[in-house]
Scaffold this active site. Structure first.
Site, PDB file in Angstrom:
ATOM      1  N   LYS A  70     -15.437 -51.900 -26.602  1.00  0.00           N
ATOM      2  CA  LYS A  70     -14.855 -53.235 -26.800  1.00  0.00           C
ATOM      3  C   LYS A  70     -13.335 -53.269 -27.033  1.00  0.00           C
ATOM      4  CE  LYS A  70     -16.068 -54.885 -30.617  1.00  0.00           C
ATOM      5  NZ  LYS A  70     -16.795 -55.345 -31.785  1.00  0.00           N
ATOM      6  N   HIS A 198     -22.398 -51.976 -39.677  1.00  0.00           N
ATOM      7  CA  HIS A 198     -20.958 -51.942 -39.384  1.00  0.00           C
ATOM      8  C   HIS A 198     -20.287 -52.591 -40.578  1.00  0.00           C
ATOM      9  CE1 HIS A 198     -17.086 -52.270 -37.561  1.00  0.00           C
ATOM     10  NE2 HIS A 198     -17.503 -51.859 -36.382  1.00  0.00           N
ATOM     11  N   GLU A 274     -19.807 -45.344 -34.450  1.00  0.00           N
ATOM     12  CA  GLU A 274     -19.343 -46.138 -33.302  1.00  0.00           C
ATOM     13  C   GLU A 274     -17.871 -46.496 -33.436  1.00  0.00           C
ATOM     14  OE1 GLU A 274     -21.689 -49.637 -33.852  1.00  0.00           O
ATOM     15  OE2 GLU A 274     -23.564 -48.685 -33.320  1.00  0.00           O
TER      16      GLU A 274
END
Ligand SMILES: *Cc1c(COP(=O)(O)O)cnc(C)c1O
Length: 408
Positions: A70, A198, A274
Site C-alpha cells: 500500500k 495492526h 507487515e
C-alpha cells in the site's frame, strides 16, 4: 499494473557519505536526474529498500516480513524485496496483479483486507494466495464456499490513540469476539490459523505491540482450553516508525521489548509482520521545480510543479510533514511559502519555510517521501503524478553501474 516507460542506464558515482535515513544521491546526481528525466520526479533507491528490510529483519529475528504494498506499490520495490527473500502483504486485486507481474510465488503472499468482495477473494485464490484476514461474522461466512483452499487469520483490534494513524478504529474485532469467530469458522469447516493486529501506523512506542502480543498469547491459551484447534500463526502487523522531522527510537531499540514479548509464544507459532512505511519511506525523494514566484503580503511564494494533490498528498492523507529543502546553497534565508501547482488554495506544502531566494527552474527536494506519497497522488487539474525513477536496482556489490528506470 504500472506501464514501464523508457528504460535507460547511466553510471552514477556512489556517494560515500551514507545517511542512515535518506537516499544517498548527491545534489549533482539529483540535478542530473532532473535534467535527464524531467520534473516532477520520485526517485526510488532500491539500496535503501534493502537496507531498511535488513534492519527490520535483524531487529526481529525469526519473524517473516511481508512487505505491505500500500505505501509504495511499485514493481521495482517489489522485485528488489523478492530478491532479498521477503514475503508480501496484499489487500486488493491490483496488488495481486502487481506481485504476479513481479514473479512473486503466491505462497509468499497473504491477503489482509478485512473486508472483501467475493471477486477479491476469487482473484487472490486464483493466483494461489490462500491466507486471508477476517474480523466479523459476515466476512467469515464468505469463506464457507472456499473452505478447501482458504485459511484465515482473525484480526483483533487494539486501539492506539497515540499512533499517527490509528488503524484499529476502522478494523479489528474486540478481544471478546475472537473465540466465537473461530467457532463460527470451524462450524463452516474453515480453518483459522491464527490472529493478527495492526497497532496503527507510525507507532510512537513499542508498548502497544507488547500489550497486543501478550493479549494474543492469552487468546491462544483460551482457544486451546475451549477445545479449538491450536493456532499456529501470529501476525504483528505494520506500524514501525521512521524519522521525518523528529527522531524516533532506532528500530533495534524499538523492537527489543517486542522480541521479549514474542519469546512467550508457544514454539510452534510462526510469527509474521507487515511493514510498509518502515521499508518504503526512506527509500524515495521527491524532486520538483519552481514554475513561478510571486511576492504576496511580504512573503515570497514559490509555485512548484508538485504539491499536495501529487507527491505531497501524504500531508493530507497520512498527516505527514516531510523534510524539504531547496537544492541551492545560500547564506541568506527568507521566510517563504512553498505551494503546489494546482489552482486550489489548499495546495500549499508549507506556508512558513526558510528558503534562499529561488528562481524559476530551481529544484526543491523532499526527503523521506517513499511511503503514502506517490501512492495517494492524484492527477487533479491535469498535473500528472511524478515520474518514478529507480536507482540502484541491483545490489551495490554487483558493480558500479547504476541502472535507472522510469515508470509512470
Ligand atoms: C497499511 C497496512 C500495513 C502497513 O502499515 P505501515 O504502518 O505502513 O507499516 C500493514 N498491514 C495492513 C493490514 C495495512 O492496512
Amino acid at each position: 499494473m504500472l506501464p514501464r516507460a523508457a528504460v535507460q542506464s547511466l553510471s552514477l558515482f556512489s556517494s560515500d557519505k551514507v545517511n542512515e535515513s535518506s537516499i544517498t544521491l548527491s545534489d549533482e546526481e539529483i540535478r542530473s536526474l532532473a535534467a535527464r528525466f524531467g520534473s516532477p520526479l520520485l526517485v526510488v533507491d532500491c539500496e535503501q529498500v534493502r537496507r531498511q528490510y535488513h534492519a527490520l529483519k535483524a531487529a526481529l529475528p525469526g519473524v517473516d516480513l511481508h512487505y505491505a504494498l500500500k505505501p509504495l506499490p511499485h514493481v521495482a520495490v517489489v522485485a528488489c524485496l523478492r530478491d532479498e527473500g521477503a514475503f508480501f502483504d496484499l489487500a486488493t486485486t491490483g496488488e495481486v496483479e502487481l506481485v504476479k507481474a513481479a514473479g512473486i510465488a503466491p505462497d509468499r503472499c497473504i491477503h489482509t483486507h478485512p473486508i472483501k468482495r467475493d471477486s477479491d477473494i476469487r482473484d487472490a485464490l486464483r493466483y494461489g494466495v490462500n491466507t486471508f484476514v477476517v474480523d466479523n461474522p459476515e466476512e467469515v461466512k464468505k469463506f464457507a464456499r472456499y473452505r478447501k483452499r482458504a485459511e484465515l487469520l482473525v484480526r483483533v483490534s487494539f486501539r492506539s490513540p497515540n499512533a499517527v494513524c490509528d488503524l484499529s478504529k476502522k478494523f479489528g474485532c474486540e478481544q471478546g469476539a475472537v473465540l466465537s469467530l473461530i467457532e463460527q469458522a470451524r462450524a463452516l469447516g474453515v480453518r483459522v490459523r491464527g490472529l493478527s493486529f495492526h497497532v496503527g501506523s507510525q507507532a510512537t512506542e513499542p508498548s502497544k505491540y507488547v500489550e497486543a502480543i501478550n493479549a494474543c498469547v492469552g487468546l491462544y491459551g483460551e482457544a486451546l482450553l475451549a477445545g479449538l484447534p491450536a493456532l499456529d500463526v501470529l501476525d504483528i502487523g505494520g506500524g514501525f516508525p521512521v524519522s521525518y522531522n523528529e527522531a524516533v527510537m532506532p528500530i533495534d531499540e524499538f523492537c527489543t521489548p517486542i522480541r521479549a514479548a514474542l519469546a512467550h509464544l508457544p514454539k510452534h507459532v510462526r510469527v509474521i509482520a507487515e511493514p510498509g512505511r518502515f521499508i518504503a519511506a526512506p527509500a524515495a525523494i521527491s524532486v520538483s521545480t519552481v514554475m513561478g514566484k510571486a511576492k504576496r503580503n511580504g512573503s515570497m511564494w514559490y509555485y512548484l510543479d508538485d504539491g499536495v494533490y501529487g507527491s505531497y498528498s501524504g500531508q493530507m492523507f497520512d498527516h505527514a510533514k516531510y523534510p524539504v529543502r531547496a537544492l541551492k546553497e545560500s547564506t541568506e534565508l527568507f521566510p517563504s511559502v512553498l505551494a503546489g501547482p494546482t489552482c486550489d488554495s489548499i495546495d500549499v506544502i508549507d506556508d512558513n519555510i526558510m528558503l534562499p531566494e529561488l528562481e524559476v527552474g530551481d529544484l526543491v527536494v523532499g526527503r523521506m517521501m517513499g511511503a503514502y506519497t506517490w501512492a495517494s497522488a492524484t492527477d487533479f487539474n491535469f498535473f500528472r503524478r511524478a515520474k518514478v525513477v529507480v536507482v540502484n536496482e541491483a545490489p551495490a556489490d554487483s558493480g558500479r553501474v547504476v541502472k535507472l528506470k522510469t515508470h509512470r
